[in-house]
Motif scaffolding. Structure first.
Motif, PDB file in Angstrom:
ATOM      1  N   THR A 176       0.849  -1.187   0.000  1.00 31.39           N
ATOM      2  CA  THR A 176       0.000   0.000   0.000  1.00 31.39           C
ATOM      3  C   THR A 176       0.884   1.235   0.000  1.00 31.39           C
ATOM      4  OG1 THR A 176      -0.179   0.026   2.413  1.00 31.39           O
ATOM      5  CG2 THR A 176      -1.901  -1.128   1.219  1.00 31.39           C
ATOM      6  N   GLU A 177       0.458   2.212  -0.774  1.00 21.17           N
ATOM      7  CA  GLU A 177       1.168   3.483  -0.895  1.00 21.17           C
ATOM      8  C   GLU A 177       0.212   4.581  -0.437  1.00 21.17           C
ATOM      9  OE1 GLU A 177       3.690   2.936  -4.907  1.00 21.17           O
ATOM     10  OE2 GLU A 177       1.557   2.488  -5.118  1.00 21.17           O
ATOM     11  N   ASN A 178       0.586   5.291   0.613  1.00 19.52           N
ATOM     12  CA  ASN A 178      -0.268   6.352   1.150  1.00 19.52           C
ATOM     13  C   ASN A 178       0.467   7.677   1.169  1.00 19.52           C
ATOM     14  OD1 ASN A 178      -2.513   4.678   1.833  1.00 19.52           O
ATOM     15  ND2 ASN A 178      -1.350   3.942   3.582  1.00 19.52           N
ATOM     16  N   GLN A 179      -0.293   8.741   0.952  1.00 21.93           N
ATOM     17  CA  GLN A 179       0.232  10.102   1.032  1.00 21.93           C
ATOM     18  C   GLN A 179      -0.699  10.883   1.961  1.00 21.93           C
ATOM     19  OE1 GLN A 179       1.779  12.495  -2.487  1.00 21.93           O
ATOM     20  NE2 GLN A 179      -0.328  13.186  -2.376  1.00 21.93           N
ATOM     21  N   THR A 180      -0.143  11.430   3.045  1.00 22.46           N
ATOM     22  CA  THR A 180      -0.927  12.119   4.066  1.00 22.46           C
ATOM     23  C   THR A 180      -0.446  13.561   4.220  1.00 22.46           C
ATOM     24  OG1 THR A 180      -1.050  10.019   5.258  1.00 22.46           O
ATOM     25  CG2 THR A 180      -1.695  11.986   6.469  1.00 22.46           C
ATOM     26  N   VAL A 203       4.797  10.379   2.977  1.00 18.39           N
ATOM     27  CA  VAL A 203       4.569   9.207   2.132  1.00 18.39           C
ATOM     28  C   VAL A 203       4.852   7.980   2.984  1.00 18.39           C
ATOM     29  CG1 VAL A 203       5.351   7.949   0.097  1.00 18.39           C
ATOM     30  CG2 VAL A 203       5.191  10.443   0.033  1.00 18.39           C
ATOM     31  N   GLU A 204       3.930   7.024   2.958  1.00 16.66           N
ATOM     32  CA  GLU A 204       4.098   5.778   3.713  1.00 16.66           C
ATOM     33  C   GLU A 204       3.925   4.606   2.757  1.00 16.66           C
ATOM     34  OE1 GLU A 204       2.151   3.415   7.526  1.00 16.66           O
ATOM     35  OE2 GLU A 204       1.011   4.997   6.544  1.00 16.66           O
ATOM     36  N   ILE A 205       4.868   3.686   2.798  1.00 19.15           N
ATOM     37  CA  ILE A 205       4.795   2.442   2.034  1.00 19.15           C
ATOM     38  C   ILE A 205       4.703   1.307   3.048  1.00 19.15           C
ATOM     39  CG2 ILE A 205       5.959   0.904   0.409  1.00 19.15           C
ATOM     40  CD1 ILE A 205       5.186   3.568  -0.874  1.00 19.15           C
ATOM     41  N   MET A 206       3.652   0.507   2.928  1.00 19.56           N
ATOM     42  CA  MET A 206       3.491  -0.677   3.794  1.00 19.56           C
ATOM     43  C   MET A 206       3.526  -1.918   2.917  1.00 19.56           C
ATOM     44  SD  MET A 206       0.603   0.606   6.511  1.00 19.56           S
ATOM     45  CE  MET A 206       0.321  -1.040   7.050  1.00 19.56           C
ATOM     46  N   ILE A 207       4.369  -2.863   3.307  1.00 16.90           N
ATOM     47  CA  ILE A 207       4.492  -4.117   2.565  1.00 16.90           C
ATOM     48  C   ILE A 207       4.052  -5.264   3.483  1.00 16.90           C
ATOM     49  CG2 ILE A 207       6.007  -5.669   1.288  1.00 16.90           C
ATOM     50  CD1 ILE A 207       7.873  -3.290   0.813  1.00 16.90           C
ATOM     51  N   SER A 216       8.614   8.719   4.448  1.00 14.37           N
ATOM     52  CA  SER A 216       9.396   9.847   3.972  1.00 14.37           C
ATOM     53  C   SER A 216       8.465  11.053   3.899  1.00 14.37           C
ATOM     54  CB  SER A 216       9.989   9.549   2.595  1.00 14.37           C
ATOM     55  OG  SER A 216      10.865  10.579   2.206  1.00 14.37           O
ATOM     56  N   GLU A 217       9.049  12.221   3.779  1.00 12.63           N
ATOM     57  CA  GLU A 217       8.264  13.452   3.688  1.00 12.63           C
ATOM     58  C   GLU A 217       8.789  14.300   2.543  1.00 12.63           C
ATOM     59  OE1 GLU A 217       8.773  15.341   7.461  1.00 12.63           O
ATOM     60  OE2 GLU A 217       7.698  13.774   8.544  1.00 12.63           O
ATOM     61  N   TYR A 218       7.912  15.148   2.018  1.00 16.54           N
ATOM     62  CA  TYR A 218       8.363  16.101   1.005  1.00 16.54           C
ATOM     63  C   TYR A 218       7.553  17.383   1.091  1.00 16.54           C
ATOM     64  CZ  TYR A 218       4.360  14.981  -2.021  1.00 16.54           C
ATOM     65  OH  TYR A 218       3.105  14.815  -2.529  1.00 16.54           O
ATOM     66  N   LEU A 219       8.192  18.469   0.677  1.00 13.95           N
ATOM     67  CA  LEU A 219       7.551  19.783   0.650  1.00 13.95           C
ATOM     68  C   LEU A 219       6.998  20.047  -0.743  1.00 13.95           C
ATOM     69  CD1 LEU A 219      10.271  21.831   2.569  1.00 13.95           C
ATOM     70  CD2 LEU A 219       7.998  21.220   3.408  1.00 13.95           C
ATOM     71  N   VAL A 220       5.825  20.656  -0.791  1.00  9.18           N
ATOM     72  CA  VAL A 220       5.242  21.054  -2.062  1.00  9.18           C
ATOM     73  C   VAL A 220       6.100  22.173  -2.649  1.00  9.18           C
ATOM     74  CG1 VAL A 220       3.203  22.078  -3.149  1.00  9.18           C
ATOM     75  CG2 VAL A 220       2.928  20.363  -1.343  1.00  9.18           C
ATOM     76  N   GLN A 221       6.398  22.067  -3.932  1.00  7.24           N
ATOM     77  CA  GLN A 221       7.263  23.031  -4.615  1.00  7.24           C
ATOM     78  C   GLN A 221       6.418  24.067  -5.359  1.00  7.24           C
ATOM     79  OE1 GLN A 221      10.812  22.575  -4.220  1.00  7.24           O
ATOM     80  NE2 GLN A 221       9.855  21.266  -2.680  1.00  7.24           N
ATOM     81  N   THR A 222       7.090  25.027  -5.976  1.00  8.21           N
ATOM     82  CA  THR A 222       6.374  26.095  -6.672  1.00  8.21           C
ATOM     83  C   THR A 222       5.779  25.642  -7.998  1.00  8.21           C
ATOM     84  OG1 THR A 222       8.473  26.831  -7.605  1.00  8.21           O
ATOM     85  CG2 THR A 222       7.697  27.958  -5.614  1.00  8.21           C
ATOM     86  N   SER A 223       6.300  24.561  -8.577  1.00  8.85           N
ATOM     87  CA  SER A 223       5.714  24.052  -9.819  1.00  8.85           C
ATOM     88  C   SER A 223       5.256  22.613  -9.618  1.00  8.85           C
ATOM     89  CB  SER A 223       6.717  24.130 -10.974  1.00  8.85           C
ATOM     90  OG  SER A 223       7.628  23.056 -10.916  1.00  8.85           O
ATOM     91  N   GLU A 224       4.273  22.223 -10.410  1.00 14.00           N
ATOM     92  CA  GLU A 224       3.741  20.862 -10.324  1.00 14.00           C
ATOM     93  C   GLU A 224       4.797  19.834 -10.719  1.00 14.00           C
ATOM     94  OE1 GLU A 224      -0.039  18.269 -12.019  1.00 14.00           O
ATOM     95  OE2 GLU A 224      -0.041  20.446 -12.229  1.00 14.00           O
ATOM     96  N   ILE A 225       5.620  20.167 -11.686  1.00 13.24           N
ATOM     97  CA  ILE A 225       6.678  19.241 -12.122  1.00 13.24           C
ATOM     98  C   ILE A 225       7.668  18.989 -10.988  1.00 13.24           C
ATOM     99  CG2 ILE A 225       8.657  18.995 -13.692  1.00 13.24           C
ATOM    100  CD1 ILE A 225       6.967  20.547 -15.772  1.00 13.24           C
ATOM    101  N   GLN A 226       8.078  20.050 -10.300  1.00 19.67           N
ATOM    102  CA  GLN A 226       9.008  19.899  -9.177  1.00 19.67           C
ATOM    103  C   GLN A 226       8.357  19.128  -8.032  1.00 19.67           C
ATOM    104  OE1 GLN A 226       9.822  24.084  -8.603  1.00 19.67           O
ATOM    105  NE2 GLN A 226      11.900  23.860  -9.434  1.00 19.67           N
ATOM    106  N   THR A 227       7.088  19.389  -7.771  1.00 19.66           N
ATOM    107  CA  THR A 227       6.369  18.679  -6.707  1.00 19.66           C
ATOM    108  C   THR A 227       6.279  17.195  -7.030  1.00 19.66           C
ATOM    109  OG1 THR A 227       5.113  20.646  -6.113  1.00 19.66           O
ATOM    110  CG2 THR A 227       4.202  18.522  -5.423  1.00 19.66           C
ATOM    111  N   ALA A 277      10.474  10.926  -2.573  1.00 14.58           N
ATOM    112  CA  ALA A 277       9.989  10.511  -1.254  1.00 14.58           C
ATOM    113  C   ALA A 277       9.461   9.081  -1.302  1.00 14.58           C
ATOM    114  CB  ALA A 277       8.903  11.464  -0.762  1.00 14.58           C
ATOM    115  N   THR A 278       8.781   8.722  -2.387  1.00 13.83           N
ATOM    116  CA  THR A 278       8.273   7.354  -2.538  1.00 13.83           C
ATOM    117  C   THR A 278       9.420   6.361  -2.625  1.00 13.83           C
ATOM    118  OG1 THR A 278       6.283   8.169  -3.641  1.00 13.83           O
ATOM    119  CG2 THR A 278       6.832   5.855  -3.978  1.00 13.83           C
ATOM    120  N   GLU A 279      10.465   6.716  -3.340  1.00 12.60           N
ATOM    121  CA  GLU A 279      11.631   5.841  -3.458  1.00 12.60           C
ATOM    122  C   GLU A 279      12.303   5.639  -2.101  1.00 12.60           C
ATOM    123  OE1 GLU A 279      15.926   5.554  -5.769  1.00 12.60           O
ATOM    124  OE2 GLU A 279      14.451   7.020  -6.425  1.00 12.60           O
ATOM    125  N   ILE A 280      12.452   6.699  -1.340  1.00 11.89           N
ATOM    126  CA  ILE A 280      13.064   6.598  -0.005  1.00 11.89           C
ATOM    127  C   ILE A 280      12.214   5.714   0.909  1.00 11.89           C
ATOM    128  CG2 ILE A 280      13.603   7.922   2.091  1.00 11.89           C
ATOM    129  CD1 ILE A 280      14.391  10.248   0.149  1.00 11.89           C
TER     130      ILE A 280
END
Length: 134
Positions: A47-51, A66-70, A92-103, A110-113
């Motif tokens: 499961t892949e979750n984003q909160t 981002v949370e990955i549960m296996i 993992s966590e990530y900050l929203v960026q100024t552009s959608e591409i960067q986000t 974050a998903t990879e980490i």
């Protein structure tokens, strides 16, 4: 002792649900996958979750977790007997960026980490509880 070179164990990975391409490949890169020669098969439910973590006063989100549960179960390929099952998690966590591409790029990172953390924990659990008991 402990310095012997061993051929890597191969596993037959069985994904029981749909998940992102990146997450699937990250798991496959950690566990060599060969159905024909595998001693063990691993059934996986991922499961892949984003909160949202930080919500601004205007309702926009500035930080996500981002949370990955296996959920996994290891079986002996020859007999099909279940040897071990458990759950591993990665965050993992990530900050929203100024552009959608960067986000989107930050989200992928974050998903990879988070996936790497969950897979590393799963690998340790399997080594200790399945391979270590033989």
């Amino acid at each position: 002792m402990g310095n012997e070179l061993e051929s890597p164990l191969e596993f037959d990975l069985i994904f029981n649900n749909e998940l992102s391409y990146e997450t699937r490949n990250n798991i496959k890169n950690t566990f060599p996958d060969s159905e024909a020669t595998a001693l063990y098969s691993i059934n996986l439910n991922v499961t892949e979750n984003q909160t949202p973590l930080i919500i601004n006063s205007n309702g926009t989100v500035s930080k996500y977790r981002v949370e990955i549960m296996i959920y996994f179960e290891v079986h002996e390929s020859s007999s099909g007997n279940s040897l071990y099952s458990n759950v591993s998690r990665g965050f993992s966590e990530y900050l929203v960026q100024t552009s959608e591409i960067q986000t989107n790029e930050k989200f992928k990172q974050a998903t990879e980490i988070a996936t790497n953390e969950a897979v590393q924990m799963m690998s340790i659990m399997i080594q200790n509880n399945v391979l270590g008991s033989q």
